[in-house]
Enzyme design. Sequence first.
Site, PDB file in Angstrom:
ATOM      1  N   SER A   1      22.376  73.276  32.356  1.00 40.85           N
ATOM      2  CA  SER A   1      21.622  73.964  31.299  1.00 40.85           C
ATOM      3  C   SER A   1      20.306  74.518  31.838  1.00 40.85           C
ATOM      4  CB  SER A   1      21.334  72.993  30.142  1.00 40.85           C
ATOM      5  OG  SER A   1      20.297  72.092  30.496  1.00 40.85           O
TER       6      SER A   1
ATOM      7  N   HIS B   1      28.214  62.721  39.352  1.00 40.57           N
ATOM      8  CA  HIS B   1      28.531  64.160  39.249  1.00 40.57           C
ATOM      9  C   HIS B   1      29.799  64.477  40.049  1.00 40.57           C
ATOM     10  CE1 HIS B   1      24.949  64.777  37.042  1.00 40.57           C
ATOM     11  NE2 HIS B   1      24.117  64.563  38.049  1.00 40.57           N
TER      12      HIS B   1
ATOM     13  N   SER C   1      22.369  70.187  22.310  1.00 37.47           N
ATOM     14  CA  SER C   1      21.635  70.434  23.558  1.00 37.47           C
ATOM     15  C   SER C   1      21.641  71.900  23.995  1.00 37.47           C
ATOM     16  CB  SER C   1      22.168  69.536  24.688  1.00 37.47           C
ATOM     17  OG  SER C   1      22.060  68.175  24.343  1.00 37.47           O
TER      18      SER C   1
ATOM     19  N   ASP D   1      29.178  65.253  29.443  1.00 37.37           N
ATOM     20  CA  ASP D   1      27.979  64.414  29.568  1.00 37.37           C
ATOM     21  C   ASP D   1      28.357  62.995  29.986  1.00 37.37           C
ATOM     22  OD1 ASP D   1      25.280  63.935  29.532  1.00 37.37           O
ATOM     23  OD2 ASP D   1      25.155  63.626  27.364  1.00 37.37           O
TER      24      ASP D   1
ATOM     25  N   LEU E   1      44.552  81.441  31.535  1.00 42.04           N
ATOM     26  CA  LEU E   1      43.408  80.761  30.922  1.00 42.04           C
ATOM     27  C   LEU E   1      42.075  81.448  31.280  1.00 42.04           C
ATOM     28  CD1 LEU E   1      42.155  78.122  29.565  1.00 42.04           C
ATOM     29  CD2 LEU E   1      42.070  77.186  31.889  1.00 42.04           C
TER      30      LEU E   1
HETATM   31  C1  IPE Z   1      23.846  68.843  28.365  1.00 48.69           C
HETATM   32  O1  IPE Z   1      23.689  67.548  28.827  1.00 48.69           O
HETATM   33  C2  IPE Z   1      23.972  69.798  29.522  1.00 48.69           C
HETATM   34  C3  IPE Z   1      25.186  69.687  30.304  1.00 48.69           C
HETATM   35  C4  IPE Z   1      26.216  68.926  30.037  1.00 48.69           C
HETATM   36  C5  IPE Z   1      25.240  70.545  31.458  1.00 48.69           C
HETATM   37  P1  IPE Z   1      22.245  66.890  29.016  1.00 48.69           P
HETATM   38  O2  IPE Z   1      22.478  65.520  29.550  1.00 48.69           O
HETATM   39  O3  IPE Z   1      21.379  67.790  29.805  1.00 48.69           O
HETATM   40  O4  IPE Z   1      21.701  66.850  27.515  1.00 48.69           O
HETATM   41  P2  IPE Z   1      20.592  65.941  26.836  1.00 48.69           P
HETATM   42  O5  IPE Z   1      19.393  65.965  27.723  1.00 48.69           O
HETATM   43  O6  IPE Z   1      21.170  64.569  26.708  1.00 48.69           O
HETATM   44  O7  IPE Z   1      20.367  66.570  25.504  1.00 48.69           O
HETATM   45  C1  IPE Z   2      26.182  65.555  32.634  1.00 50.79           C
HETATM   46  O1  IPE Z   2      25.877  64.237  32.978  1.00 50.79           O
HETATM   47  C2  IPE Z   2      26.002  66.508  33.789  1.00 50.79           C
HETATM   48  C3  IPE Z   2      24.861  67.413  33.644  1.00 50.79           C
HETATM   49  C4  IPE Z   2      24.046  67.444  32.638  1.00 50.79           C
HETATM   50  C5  IPE Z   2      24.623  68.336  34.735  1.00 50.79           C
HETATM   51  P1  IPE Z   2      24.403  63.697  32.975  1.00 50.79           P
HETATM   52  O2  IPE Z   2      23.832  63.856  34.333  1.00 50.79           O
HETATM   53  O3  IPE Z   2      23.612  64.287  31.875  1.00 50.79           O
HETATM   54  O4  IPE Z   2      24.681  62.163  32.672  1.00 50.79           O
HETATM   55  P2  IPE Z   2      23.799  61.172  31.801  1.00 50.79           P
HETATM   56  O5  IPE Z   2      23.616  61.800  30.455  1.00 50.79           O
HETATM   57  O6  IPE Z   2      22.496  60.991  32.523  1.00 50.79           O
HETATM   58  O7  IPE Z   2      24.612  59.910  31.724  1.00 50.79           O
HETATM   59 MG    MG Z   3      23.259  63.755  29.946  1.00 52.27          MG
END
Ligand code: IPE
Ligand code: IPE
Ligand code: MG
Length: 248
Positions: free
Chosen positions: A71, A43, A202, A26, A137
């Site tokens: 997700s 990303h 999450s 995240d 792995l």
């Molecule tokens: C969880 O992160 C999903 C992934 C890392 C793919 P999110 O950024 O979607 O989660 P929330 O919205 O903060 O709970």
């Molecule tokens: C995690 O980073 C990647 C995915 C959930 C796909 P985020 O895109 O959720 O990054 P933040 O939480 O907005 O910083």
């Molecule tokens: Mg996030």
Amino acid sequence: MAKKKSMPDSALMEGYMPQHIAIIMDGNGRWAQQRLLPRTLGHRAGMSALKKVVQTCDELRVPFLTVFAFSTENWKRPETEVNYLMNLLVEFLHRELDELHRNNVQIHVLGDYEATPPKCQDEIRRALALTRHNTGLIFNIALNYGSRREIVDAAKSISKRVLSGEIQLDSIDEHLFAQCLYTAEMPDPDLLIRTAGEKRISNFLLWQVAYAEIVVSDVLWPDFTPEELYRAIKEFQGRDRRFGGLKK
Ligand code: IPE
Ligand code: IPE
Ligand code: MG
């Protein structure tokens, strides 16, 4: 000059290595925001971090790694971001597959990848087929993954077997249930890492993390280095795992 990767210290290597590390990657968006860049570039930077973490788990001989890539709730994001993420996965697999295969990594996808764009499905099928006999792995990519959906799917498949008379109601137990999850035959994660400081699950591996040790790192995912991984494993090694019993 490229920064040389530090080596894990011997105490880490001699300590108990987690058998299954699960990571909620995240903070890509925040990483980009801090640099006044579009989220998509966050990303992209996250993809480089992932590559190094997979390599490191392989070097540390961690048997299982599961990463949360997308997700079932992430479809709520703008279409441009969703498309970028899907294309990035295609690019990751396309670019890294040969090396992953050479390193004997076996790739799995947890989640409904048939709902992803055709290009993405093709790349996934190629990766699964090429690496399926590898013995190194086990690298699980959770894609279009939601734990509640996984649990509902398991409940449905068990119900079908009961209705058809294949199994009796009384033969449903935790072991059978776990065998109907996407992670059948895999050990539960013993270490769950979440980056970017958020203290929530999450909808990730709700069943499987029942007794996982949770390490939350404030580091944003694109900045998560092998050294951060060593730190998380060290923290794990210092934990007292009681599983409801008493301290050993
Ligand atoms: C969880 O992160 C999903 C992934 C890392 C793919 P999110 O950024 O979607 O989660 P929330 O919205 O903060 O709970
Ligand atoms: C995690 O980073 C990647 C995915 C959930 C796909 P985020 O895109 O959720 O990054 P933040 O939480 O907005 O910083
Ligand atoms: Mg996030």
